[in-house]
Design a protein around this motif. Sequence first.
Motif, PDB file in Angstrom:
ATOM      1  N   PHE A  15       0.840  -1.199   0.000  1.00  0.00           N
ATOM      2  CA  PHE A  15       0.000   0.000   0.000  1.00  0.00           C
ATOM      3  C   PHE A  15       0.878   1.254   0.000  1.00  0.00           C
ATOM      4  O   PHE A  15       0.736   2.138  -0.837  1.00  0.00           O
ATOM      5  CB  PHE A  15      -0.893  -0.047   1.242  1.00  0.00           C
ATOM      6  CG  PHE A  15      -1.786   1.145   1.396  1.00  0.00           C
ATOM      7  CD1 PHE A  15      -2.969   1.220   0.684  1.00  0.00           C
ATOM      8  CD2 PHE A  15      -1.458   2.175   2.253  1.00  0.00           C
ATOM      9  CE1 PHE A  15      -3.797   2.315   0.826  1.00  0.00           C
ATOM     10  CE2 PHE A  15      -2.282   3.266   2.401  1.00  0.00           C
ATOM     11  CZ  PHE A  15      -3.450   3.334   1.682  1.00  0.00           C
ATOM     12  N   MET A  47       2.877   1.798  -3.259  1.00  0.00           N
ATOM     13  CA  MET A  47       2.019   2.274  -4.360  1.00  0.00           C
ATOM     14  C   MET A  47       1.661   3.740  -4.177  1.00  0.00           C
ATOM     15  O   MET A  47       1.768   4.535  -5.103  1.00  0.00           O
ATOM     16  CB  MET A  47       0.748   1.436  -4.424  1.00  0.00           C
ATOM     17  CG  MET A  47       0.967   0.155  -5.181  1.00  0.00           C
ATOM     18  SD  MET A  47      -0.580  -0.351  -5.901  1.00  0.00           S
ATOM     19  CE  MET A  47      -0.042  -1.473  -7.146  1.00  0.00           C
ATOM     20  N   GLY A  53      -3.584  -0.243  -4.211  1.00  0.00           N
ATOM     21  CA  GLY A  53      -2.565  -0.748  -3.303  1.00  0.00           C
ATOM     22  C   GLY A  53      -3.173  -1.691  -2.287  1.00  0.00           C
ATOM     23  O   GLY A  53      -2.642  -2.766  -2.011  1.00  0.00           O
TER      24      GLY A  53
END
Lengths: 487, 231
Positions: free
Chosen positions: A26, A29, A420
């Motif tokens: 996460f 990204m 993400g």
Amino acid sequence: MEETTIDLKEIIKTIKKRRNLIRNVFAVMVITTVVVSFLIPPTYEAETTLRVKQPKGLADSLLADLPIGSSNDTKLLMNTYAEILKSRSVVESVINKTQADKQDIPDYDEMLKRISTLPVKDSELLKIKVTAKSAEEAQVVANTLVDTFTERMTLLVRSEQSEVRKFIGERMVESKKELEKAENLLQKYKTDENIAAPTEETKAIVERLSAINKLSAENTVALAAAQAKVSSVNRELAEEKPGFVADSPLIQQYKGKLADLEVQLATLSQNFTDKHPQVMSTRAAIIETKAKLNTESARVLNAEAPSMNPIHLGLLQGKIEAEAEIAAGSAQKEAISKIVADGEKILNKLPAKEQGLIRVMRDATVAQEIYVMLAKRHEEARISEVMQPTDVQIIDVAAMPVKPISPKKTLNVIIAAALGLFTGLGIAFMTEYMNRTVKSVEDVRDYLDLPVLGSIPHFESEMKLVANPGMWANIKKLVMAKTNKGE
Amino acid sequence: MSTDKYKLIVHEEAKSPIAEAYRTLRTNIQFSKTDGQLQTILFTSSGPGEGKSTTLANTAVALAQSGKKVIMMDCDFRKPTLHKIFSKKNQGITNILVEEFYAEDLIQETLVENLRILTSGPIPPNPSELLGSTKMQGLLNYLKEQADYLIIDAPPVIAVTDACVMASRVDGIVLVVNSGMVRPEMAQKAKDLLIKANGHLLGVILNRVEIEEEYAYYYYYYGSDTTKIAK
């Protein structure tokens, strides 16, 4: 493992177990997106609005064969103008004006990608958007584009008008000579025959004939103007391949109707003045029919066009209109000649002297009418030549854009966050399912068929549990504290 | 991760759920159904780094705490660790088997009452042969007389044959399985090897189980008949 059931607890366990992985994916990204978003050079967009006027026919008559001014026509017109706006001549001129100082000058196709036109729904407005690397440039290019476009439109209209003006100017010079000649003749006749003024009877006849004479003059001038238009259009079309004639039963019908109306007008003019309601309605009908003919020919042209060049289409349409006018004019001319011949019969009953007088008088009157009308037409042509064509108006000039339209940082980050999260979850579950290991008491039973003597909790998570009491524990503590206070 | 600091949690934090889990484990081992007596118990695992020695040490402490006399033997001659857990000098079994040492001189007391340890001694060149020797059998017989329980540490099953050599000489074998580390087929292979070597498998210890499962109590009856009683 014949059947796998998805257990919410399992899912939550997996997420908890892989929360670091999910968090990292996460974060990577989102951070990448943020960085990229800030690195991409921003694009600015300036917007201008044009109003495209529908050439209006007269008030809707119940007799109309076709509804005119429908949204469909507006659409056609819009598209035509949008295409002219994007045409090579306009865009390249804009490139020359605005991009000359650039290191790499964009070519036509590259520039075209930066221009978008968008008709506003159910209105006559056309939005034009231009993108550029800087706010100033976007504004400048948008305004230059619109100006160049209106200039181009003006030029197209003016070239036609100037052709007409020139032609009529020549005719005017000729007709002035003719007028002088006719007046001289009249003067001479009067002196030769010793007539000061015609008799009352003669006057009445001349009076009667004057209307038709006037019409005849009008007809001559209109024909001349139409021919001028045709020749101008033909010159413009010279580089295109000719041989395309827009034709449809409707066009033929309108042409016929136009000719009939012109003849009717000629016959009416013989007996009535211009103020007579019938004469007025006939003139109105002529104007309306012309408008219908125009829209119809535009429709046909758009449907069966030989080329996609909008300028070419416009020229063709002009040609069709002019040709229709010529046809109608010729029909009228014939009708007028007939009426004039009838007038001659009346004249023949008069004494020879009077006859001669009337003839020279009539010639003089007609010459004068023609001259006056030509002068009027000439003036009109001169005015419209210098006038801005009003069927395209600039409603909004481009303002300097405040914010870049791309990259849309917030949106990108939101998308990246969602992606993400999903990717992280996806990877987490994939690894969880790919990596089949003995994890639980059930697994031992399933795979090994051995009793489980004990399961020893993980040291580390045990430590964590003690060190970091969860959210629930904290909430519980708070609640407890409160209730204790309450007591 | 085998970066566990070897912790004698049963001794150090007797109140913790982990210690509780070991006590449950101790009870389960004591009352395991076997053909005869259950005095010698071999701890092994399918692969390395599953927490075998730590589990063994804690189980031994738990057994000792219940008043039983327990002797731990470190028969993992290849990678001995027990002496580290109890911070003892490493002089033990191989000295007895190869040199002329006596067992009673090398059995060391630990800080836990009733719990003694016989470390592996220096690493020999031929561990499996030593384990299969008659001298080893004699040592085992001698130690059985000295204690109620002999808890024996052995190398992983799949890598080397040491554990299988010992399998038939002990009353019961415990397979330590690290939760989430071992592929099912590996665990099955380990089980098959031990059974082929005439070992009597008492059952499995699931080690390093995710915390969620700690409050479940399992009672094991003979075979695989498992009943789960939620708290």
